[in-house]
Enzyme design. Structure first.
Site, PDB file in Angstrom:
ATOM      1  N   ASP A  94       7.265  -3.371 -34.939  1.00  0.00           N
ATOM      2  CA  ASP A  94       7.796  -3.685 -33.606  1.00  0.00           C
ATOM      3  C   ASP A  94       9.286  -3.989 -33.701  1.00  0.00           C
ATOM      4  O   ASP A  94       9.798  -4.328 -34.781  1.00  0.00           O
ATOM      5  CB  ASP A  94       7.052  -4.865 -32.962  1.00  0.00           C
ATOM      6  CG  ASP A  94       7.196  -6.174 -33.730  1.00  0.00           C
ATOM      7  OD1 ASP A  94       7.176  -6.160 -34.976  1.00  0.00           O
ATOM      8  OD2 ASP A  94       7.336  -7.242 -33.078  1.00  0.00           O
ATOM      9  N   GLU A 159       5.704  -9.120 -34.901  1.00  0.00           N
ATOM     10  CA  GLU A 159       6.535 -10.059 -35.652  1.00  0.00           C
ATOM     11  C   GLU A 159       7.623 -10.640 -34.767  1.00  0.00           C
ATOM     12  O   GLU A 159       7.921 -11.837 -34.815  1.00  0.00           O
ATOM     13  CB  GLU A 159       7.161  -9.364 -36.869  1.00  0.00           C
ATOM     14  CG  GLU A 159       7.749 -10.318 -37.906  1.00  0.00           C
ATOM     15  CD  GLU A 159       9.173 -10.796 -37.597  1.00  0.00           C
ATOM     16  OE1 GLU A 159       9.592 -11.807 -38.172  1.00  0.00           O
ATOM     17  OE2 GLU A 159       9.855 -10.146 -36.780  1.00  0.00           O
TER      18      GLU A 159
HETATM   19  N1  BES Z   1      13.686  -9.746 -40.181  1.00  0.00           N
HETATM   20  C1  BES Z   1      13.898 -10.831 -39.297  1.00  0.00           C
HETATM   21  C2  BES Z   1      14.119 -12.156 -39.987  1.00  0.00           C
HETATM   22  C3  BES Z   1      15.279 -12.150 -40.944  1.00  0.00           C
HETATM   23  C4  BES Z   1      16.520 -11.723 -40.526  1.00  0.00           C
HETATM   24  C5  BES Z   1      15.119 -12.575 -42.235  1.00  0.00           C
HETATM   25  C6  BES Z   1      17.578 -11.696 -41.416  1.00  0.00           C
HETATM   26  C7  BES Z   1      16.173 -12.559 -43.096  1.00  0.00           C
HETATM   27  C8  BES Z   1      17.412 -12.114 -42.693  1.00  0.00           C
HETATM   28  C9  BES Z   1      12.699 -10.937 -38.376  1.00  0.00           C
HETATM   29  O1  BES Z   1      12.336  -9.687 -37.825  1.00  0.00           O
HETATM   30  C10 BES Z   1      13.056 -11.787 -37.201  1.00  0.00           C
HETATM   31  O2  BES Z   1      13.954 -11.462 -36.486  1.00  0.00           O
HETATM   32  N2  BES Z   1      12.295 -12.823 -36.991  1.00  0.00           N
HETATM   33  C11 BES Z   1      12.401 -13.619 -35.839  1.00  0.00           C
HETATM   34  C12 BES Z   1      11.123 -14.394 -35.843  1.00  0.00           C
HETATM   35  C13 BES Z   1      10.732 -15.093 -34.630  1.00  0.00           C
HETATM   36  C14 BES Z   1      10.712 -14.242 -33.420  1.00  0.00           C
HETATM   37  C15 BES Z   1       9.425 -15.801 -34.847  1.00  0.00           C
HETATM   38  C16 BES Z   1      13.600 -14.528 -35.915  1.00  0.00           C
HETATM   39  O3  BES Z   1      14.002 -14.943 -37.005  1.00  0.00           O
HETATM   40  O4  BES Z   1      14.154 -14.808 -34.861  1.00  0.00           O
HETATM   41 MN    MN Z   2      12.244  -8.252 -39.238  1.00  0.00          MN
HETATM   42 MN    MN Z   3      13.786  -9.294 -36.160  1.00  0.00          MN
END
Ligand code: BES
Ligand code: MN
Ligand code: MN
Length: 461
Positions: A94, A159
């Site tokens: 997603d 996610e």
């Molecule tokens: N891949 C990201 C998280 C991430 C970004 C890890 C950069 C390390 C470096 C993930 O897809 C993300 O955006 N997660 C969301 C999670 C939330 C919606 C629960 C976030 O961090 O905002």
């Molecule tokens: Mn991600």
């Molecule tokens: Mn993300």
């Protein structure tokens, strides 16, 4: 001499890239209900591809039936490496919404190659990185007729909205997830060309704070002065949550915060980080903000924060309308660091927001989603195997970093299944995740596939 699998990946790279573009053309935006069919289509395409390359038991797993149906998980396995460990390879298909559309140089769902990068929503987060796993598996199966270890693939489609479906699935400890460790490629390199393993993520609570005043919208001339204004009340509450120095004012909020070890702090100091360059090229603001006494890396990796994402409601059209809106809302999230728990943080925040609300309004605080923080122990053979494989591809020693972002399932895999995650990601700090002009460096896509091939081979030795 490249291994047969790496040679296969190199020969087939142009096709791999075209396939990734096909995936990126499907707008699998998990948060927008009108894109639910796109999410399912992406899942079906991935399951079909896993089957085509020789993975077994490829199927969709339905989630969220109790809330009217979520986006499906994709599962596949190959379990014929007797005596070898089992890896759970995780990714998410997603993506975030693409707005503001006018800021994109080329349309978000028409993947475009430019200056050695592939531009599209989801290019690096996470379709491109997830697809590196699929293509590494294809290369190994095609070149060797088998895999060097047992593999389970689990992909999710929620996610970016908190991962509720996969969390519920993992919590039931299904036999399908029995493994020794997880491989997650959803993080970044600390700097271009520098092999990196991420060993810590922040958790989060994402909330909506609603303030209600009058029973209906009112003429601001007739009632202004006597009727409560929910936007002003909301602004006062928000201003009470965090001070000007970046300290969160919620009582008890920092009680459980675990400081990084002296070794970890020393290692962060030796990372190639230029604060001024970060301010100018990544953030682009005239100053950086935050808690005094903490470096930027500490502020973003090891301290909790509170952010406001938007304040829907009231009059936002062109021109002017003199109204006192009946209600105002704000989307507010908090990032949590190791040892904090979403439940406690939410309870503290809710009680405090209700307490500091000004007279005349009702406050309603709602939790939209949550995820635990995590810290991965590095003294396991899989982390060792990863650094060895990364050295072979990148010619450098690996740096260990944390990230300020959240991947809720990583903590769940640890808590429910006892799996340590190897977070081997190949994004770059300027890849514009969640922003206009998201990109994936094409060289990193290529070397990422080779790194995953090398890592799986090493972990299976
Ligand atoms: N891949 C990201 C998280 C991430 C970004 C890890 C950069 C390390 C470096 C993930 O897809 C993300 O955006 N997660 C969301 C999670 C939330 C919606 C629960 C976030 O961090 O905002
Ligand atoms: Mn991600
Ligand atoms: Mn993300």
């Amino acid at each position: 001499m490249p291994s047969p699998a790496v040679a296969f990946a190199q020969e087939n790279h142009p096709r791999f890239l075209e396939e990734l573009k096909d995936l990126l053309r499907i707008p699998s935006i998990s948060t927008l209900p009108e894109h639910a069919a796109d999410c399912r289509k992406t899942a079906e395409k991935l399951a079909a591809e896993l089957k085509r390359i020789g993975m077994e038991n490829a199927r969709l797993i339905e989630t969220g039936l109790e809330r009217g149906g979520g986006h499906p998980l994709v599962y596949a396995d190959w379990l014929h490496a007797a005596g070898k460990p089992t890896v759970l390879m995780y990714g998410h298909y997603d993506v975030q919404p693409a707005d503001p559309l006018e800021e994109w140089h080329t349309p978000p769902f028409e993947p475009t190659e430019r200056n050695g990068n592939l531009y599209a929503r989801g290019a690096v987060d996470d379709k491109g990185q997830m697809y590196m796993h699929v293509k590494a598996l294809e290369s190994l199966l095609a070149a060797d007729g088998k895999l060097p270890l047992n593999v389970r693939v689990l992909l999710e489609g929620e996610e970016e909205v908190g991962g509720e479906g996969i969390a519920a699935y993992v919590a039931t400890k299904p036999a399908d997830l029995k493994a020794d460790f997880a491989l997650v490629s959803d993080t970044e390199l600390f700097a271009a060309g520098l092999p990196t393993l991420c060993v810590g993520l922040r958790g989060m609570i994402y909330t909506e704070l609603e303030v209600r005043g009058a029973k209906t919208d009112l003429h601001s001339g007739m009632y202004g002065g006597a009727a409560p204004n929910p936007f002003v009340a909301l602004a006062q509450i928000i201003a009470g949550l965090k001070d000007r120095e970046g300290k969160i004012l919620i009582p008890g909020f920092y009680d459980d915060v675990e400081a990084p070890s002296a070794e970890e702090l020393a290692a962060w100091k030796s990372l190639p980080f230029d604060e001024e360059h970060y301010r100018e090229t990544e953030v682009g603001s005239k100053e950086l903000v935050g808690e005094a006494g903490y470096s930027v890396l500490e502020r973003t990796w090891a301290r909790p924060t509170l952010e406001v994402h938007g304040m829907p409601g009231g009059f936002i059209g062109a021109g002017a309308k003199t109204v006192i809106p009946a209600k105002a809302t704000a989307k507010i999230s908090m990032r949590l660091v190791p040892n904090m728990t979403p439940a406690k943080a939410f309870a503290q925040y809710k009680a405090f927001a209700e307490k500091i609300a000004p007279a005349g309004v009702d406050v309603n605080v709602r939790l939209i989603h949550q995820g635990d923080p995590c810290l991965i122990p590095v003294d396991n053979p899989y982390i060792q195997a990863a650094t060895k494989a990364l050295h072979a591809v990148w010619g450098k020693d690996t740096v260990f970093i944390r990230s300020g972002g959240s991947i809720p399932i990583v903590g769940d895999l640890d808590r429910h299944l006892g799996l340590p995650s190897v977070m081997m990601g190949f994004g770059l700090p300027d890849d514009n995740l969640h922003a206009p002009n998201e990109k994936f460096n094409l060289e990193n896509f290529r070397l990422g596939i080779e790194s995953v091939i090398g890592f799986l081979a090493e972990a299976g030795k």
